[in-house]
Design a protein around this motif. Structure first.
Motif, PDB file in Angstrom:
ATOM      1  N   LYS A   1       0.543  -1.387  -0.042  1.00 59.73           N
ATOM      2  CA  LYS A   1      -0.118   0.482  -0.031  1.00 59.73           C
ATOM      3  C   LYS A   1       1.253   1.574   0.065  1.00 59.73           C
ATOM      4  O   LYS A   1       0.175   1.953  -0.363  1.00 59.73           O
ATOM      5  N   LEU A   2       2.301   1.104   0.492  1.00 64.05           N
ATOM      6  CA  LEU A   2       3.103   2.355   0.585  1.00 64.05           C
ATOM      7  C   LEU A   2       3.997   2.468  -0.065  1.00 64.05           C
ATOM      8  O   LEU A   2       5.017   3.078   0.158  1.00 64.05           O
ATOM      9  N   GLY A   3       4.256   1.434  -1.626  1.00 64.59           N
ATOM     10  CA  GLY A   3       5.315   1.186  -2.447  1.00 64.59           C
ATOM     11  C   GLY A   3       6.202   0.293  -2.531  1.00 64.59           C
ATOM     12  O   GLY A   3       7.478   0.321  -2.963  1.00 64.59           O
ATOM     13  N   GLY A   4       6.059  -0.882  -1.612  1.00 65.23           N
ATOM     14  CA  GLY A   4       6.618  -1.659  -1.259  1.00 65.23           C
ATOM     15  C   GLY A   4       6.022  -3.329  -1.616  1.00 65.23           C
ATOM     16  O   GLY A   4       5.410  -2.654  -2.525  1.00 65.23           O
ATOM     17  N   PRO A   5       6.808  -4.233  -1.682  1.00 65.88           N
ATOM     18  CA  PRO A   5       6.022  -5.398  -2.509  1.00 65.88           C
ATOM     19  C   PRO A   5       4.830  -6.518  -2.089  1.00 65.88           C
ATOM     20  O   PRO A   5       4.945  -5.931  -0.966  1.00 65.88           O
ATOM     21  N   LEU A   6       4.570  -6.421  -3.106  1.00 63.52           N
ATOM     22  CA  LEU A   6       2.844  -7.364  -2.431  1.00 63.52           C
ATOM     23  C   LEU A   6       3.697  -8.482  -1.604  1.00 63.52           C
ATOM     24  O   LEU A   6       5.088  -9.221  -1.281  1.00 63.52           O
ATOM     25  N   GLY A   7       3.058  -8.904  -0.763  1.00 59.95           N
ATOM     26  CA  GLY A   7       3.411 -10.215   0.070  1.00 59.95           C
ATOM     27  C   GLY A   7       4.156  -9.707   1.292  1.00 59.95           C
ATOM     28  O   GLY A   7       4.780 -10.900   2.177  1.00 59.95           O
ATOM     29  N   THR A   8       4.096  -8.432   1.586  1.00 56.26           N
ATOM     30  CA  THR A   8       4.437  -8.462   3.079  1.00 56.26           C
ATOM     31  C   THR A   8       3.847  -7.124   3.749  1.00 56.26           C
ATOM     32  O   THR A   8       2.893  -6.622   3.771  1.00 56.26           O
ATOM     33  N   GLY A   9       3.760  -7.246   4.899  1.00 54.77           N
ATOM     34  CA  GLY A   9       2.945  -6.804   6.260  1.00 54.77           C
ATOM     35  C   GLY A   9       3.642  -6.575   7.300  1.00 54.77           C
ATOM     36  O   GLY A   9       5.076  -7.258   7.967  1.00 54.77           O
ATOM     37  N   ALA A  10       3.297  -6.417   7.926  1.00 56.59           N
ATOM     38  CA  ALA A  10       3.227  -5.860  10.056  1.00 56.59           C
ATOM     39  C   ALA A  10       2.609  -6.310  10.920  1.00 56.59           C
ATOM     40  O   ALA A  10       1.410  -5.185  10.763  1.00 56.59           O
ATOM     41  N   LEU A  11       2.749  -6.700  11.654  1.00 61.65           N
ATOM     42  CA  LEU A  11       1.935  -6.443  12.603  1.00 61.65           C
ATOM     43  C   LEU A  11       2.758  -5.531  14.118  1.00 61.65           C
ATOM     44  O   LEU A  11       3.624  -6.281  14.662  1.00 61.65           O
ATOM     45  N   VAL A  12       2.273  -4.598  14.489  1.00 60.08           N
ATOM     46  CA  VAL A  12       3.191  -3.778  15.704  1.00 60.08           C
ATOM     47  C   VAL A  12       2.410  -4.091  16.754  1.00 60.08           C
ATOM     48  O   VAL A  12       1.022  -3.469  17.140  1.00 60.08           O
ATOM     49  N   PHE A  13       2.754  -4.031  18.345  1.00 56.95           N
ATOM     50  CA  PHE A  13       2.088  -4.081  19.059  1.00 56.95           C
ATOM     51  C   PHE A  13       3.203  -3.815  20.122  1.00 56.95           C
ATOM     52  O   PHE A  13       4.346  -3.904  20.228  1.00 56.95           O
ATOM     53  N   ARG A  14       2.332  -3.222  21.052  1.00 59.59           N
ATOM     54  CA  ARG A  14       2.300  -2.498  22.142  1.00 59.59           C
ATOM     55  C   ARG A  14       3.229  -2.750  23.323  1.00 59.59           C
ATOM     56  O   ARG A  14       3.366  -4.387  23.186  1.00 59.59           O
ATOM     57  N   SER A  15       4.708  -2.781  23.389  1.00 61.73           N
ATOM     58  CA  SER A  15       6.112  -4.256  24.858  1.00 61.73           C
ATOM     59  C   SER A  15       5.109  -3.969  25.610  1.00 61.73           C
ATOM     60  O   SER A  15       4.195  -3.129  25.911  1.00 61.73           O
ATOM     61  N   GLY A  16       5.351  -4.886  26.037  1.00 67.37           N
ATOM     62  CA  GLY A  16       4.948  -5.649  27.040  1.00 67.37           C
ATOM     63  C   GLY A  16       3.791  -7.062  26.292  1.00 67.37           C
ATOM     64  O   GLY A  16       2.867  -8.058  27.458  1.00 67.37           O
ATOM     65  N   LEU A  17       2.984  -6.835  25.281  1.00 66.24           N
ATOM     66  CA  LEU A  17       1.593  -7.126  25.481  1.00 66.24           C
ATOM     67  C   LEU A  17       1.780  -8.832  24.256  1.00 66.24           C
ATOM     68  O   LEU A  17       2.992  -8.923  23.571  1.00 66.24           O
ATOM     69  N   SER A  18       1.521  -9.604  24.820  1.00 65.82           N
ATOM     70  CA  SER A  18       1.353 -10.864  25.047  1.00 65.82           C
ATOM     71  C   SER A  18       1.100 -11.606  22.825  1.00 65.82           C
ATOM     72  O   SER A  18       0.574 -10.919  23.690  1.00 65.82           O
ATOM     73  N   VAL A  19       1.894 -12.013  22.814  1.00 67.56           N
ATOM     74  CA  VAL A  19       1.439 -11.668  21.193  1.00 67.56           C
ATOM     75  C   VAL A  19       2.011 -13.214  20.842  1.00 67.56           C
ATOM     76  O   VAL A  19       3.204 -14.432  20.958  1.00 67.56           O
TER      77      VAL A  19
END
Length: 408
Positions: free
Chosen positions: A211-229
């Motif tokens: 969506k911002l000019g990077g390759p298809l097939g890439t993404g990310a989940l950002v999560f607050r420090s200390g949050l269990s993922v």
């Protein structure tokens, strides 16, 4: 490929569907090629401890820092995924498995990547309404938060169809006062607006590279420090044991480079609002009954969602495509489906208007010529849909005219 497809692809194209996928930035393409060409890259696994593995790991960690910098994530965690959809599934799974969430509150205009897993996850689900402009109702949120059970609230940063920007920071404050978590889908906002994970005080954020000019097939989940993922995918210890599977190192490197380039170009991207406003002004001059959804609210600078009585979006998209112009009938993920757009439904838009809605989304390489071509083509379709003479001297209008135009 049909004759029409050949014609549509060989003429000079005006690509105005950047909210679906934007063009790969040169910086991202170069980063991908460097990663592919690096010595040992064919052997280097980012989880390996040898020199080749360490080289791959260096690329991944550099990209992690670049993507976090784009959204000012500070000391937050970031897990690379295959895109925003996987990140949404991981976030909801993490909320249920690791954060002990007992119920969900999801805004009615969320992307289907959030709506569908929220409906399937098996937790009690409440829907947060929006007003006629597509902005989340915070008074309704406060009422929903007062109900028993630890909540996860899903509220996107900016809508993918209307471009409307949501009051995420205020919603996060209300949610935390109620002891809950807030997940925001920033897939459309990151790289287009100044998105600040830390200042907004959200718990989780979704991102997508393409969506911002990077390759298809890439993404990310950002999560607050200390949050269990807790991992959704099992079978390996990659991504800090939060996502099994060997990292897509070239894709991640491209995502990081695109994030860095988009961050540097934010001021320029905001200037797309001038092109967006020019498009809407010219359409309004031609069609006094045209409607621009969400125009009274704060919006992404690149997005216009427009309709007028008598138009049929599916046929209009086809007509524009034959004129060499690419737009979507709402979300690209759903535009091939027949049905009422759920975002406009949530905003209370009448069917006569919603059935003709098309989304125009500009990108970092859009020009005034692209806008002019869209306006001219849309205007021809509008005039023909309003009143088109038939062979017998009678007239047709509305959806039948749009159908006849495509079929002629």
């Amino acid at each position: 490929m049909s004759q029409g497809d050949n014609k549509a692809m060989t003429m000079k194209r005006a690509y105005l569907d950047h909210n679906a996928t934007t063009m790969l930035r040169p910086e991202a393409a170069a980063a991908v090629m460097r990663a592919l060409a690096a010595p040992g890259m064919g052997l280097g696994n980012a989880s390996s401890v040898h020199a080749e593995g360490r080289a791959a790991r260096k690329l991944v960690e550099a990209a992690r820092s670049q993507v976090k910098a784009l959204v000012n994530a500070g000391d937050a965690g970031l897990v690379f995924t295959s895109g925003g959809t996987e990140a949404a599934h991981l976030a909801l799974h993490a909320a249920r498995a690791g954060a002990d969430v007992e119920r969900l509150i999801v805004c009615t205009v969320e992307h289907s990547a959030v709506r569908a897993p929220a409906e399937a996850i098996g937790l009690p689900l409440s829907w947060l309404p929006v007003d006629a402009d597509g902005v989340a109702d915070l008074a309704a949120l406060k009422t929903l938060l007062a109900e028993p059970g630890k909540p996860l609230v899903a509220l996107m940063w900016a809508n993918n169809e209307t471009g409307v920007i949501q009051p995420v920071k205020d919603a996060a404050e209300l949610t935390h006062e109620a002891g809950g978590l807030l997940l925001t889908d920033a897939v459309q906002a990151a790289g287009k607006l100044s998105v600040d994970f830390t200042d907004a005080d959200v718990d989780m954020m979704l991102l997508a590279g393409h969506k911002l000019g990077g390759p298809l097939g890439t993404g990310a989940l950002v999560f607050r420090s200390g949050l269990s993922v807790e991992p959704l995918q099992l079978g390996g210890g990659q991504e800090m044991r939060r996502r099994a599977g060997s990292e897509n190192v070239p894709g991640i490197a491209g995502f990081g480079a695109a994030a860095r380039a988009a961050n540097a170009a934010l001021d320029g991207f905001s200037g797309l609002s001038l092109l967006r406003d020019l498009l809407e002004e010219r359409i309004a001059d031609i069609a006094t009954d045209a409607v621009f959804f969400g125009a009274r609210a704060a919006r992404l600078p690149n997005t216009s969602y427009v309709s007028a009585p008598g138009l049929d979006a599916e046929r209009l998209v086809m007509m524009l495509d034959l004129d060499g112009i690419a737009v979507s009938a709402g979300a690209a993920c759903s535009s091939g489906k027949v049905g009422r757009p759920h975002v406009l439904d949530a905003m209370g838009v009448e069917d006569e208007i919603s059935r003709g809605a098309v989304r125009v989304s500009l990108g970092w390489n859009s020009t005034e010529d692209d806008v002019n071509r869209f306006v001219e083509s849309w205007s021809r379709a509008y005039v023909k849909a309003k009143k088109r003479p038939l062979a017998d001297g009678s007239e047709t209008s509305g959806r039948n005219a749009a159908l006849a135009e495509v079929e002629s």
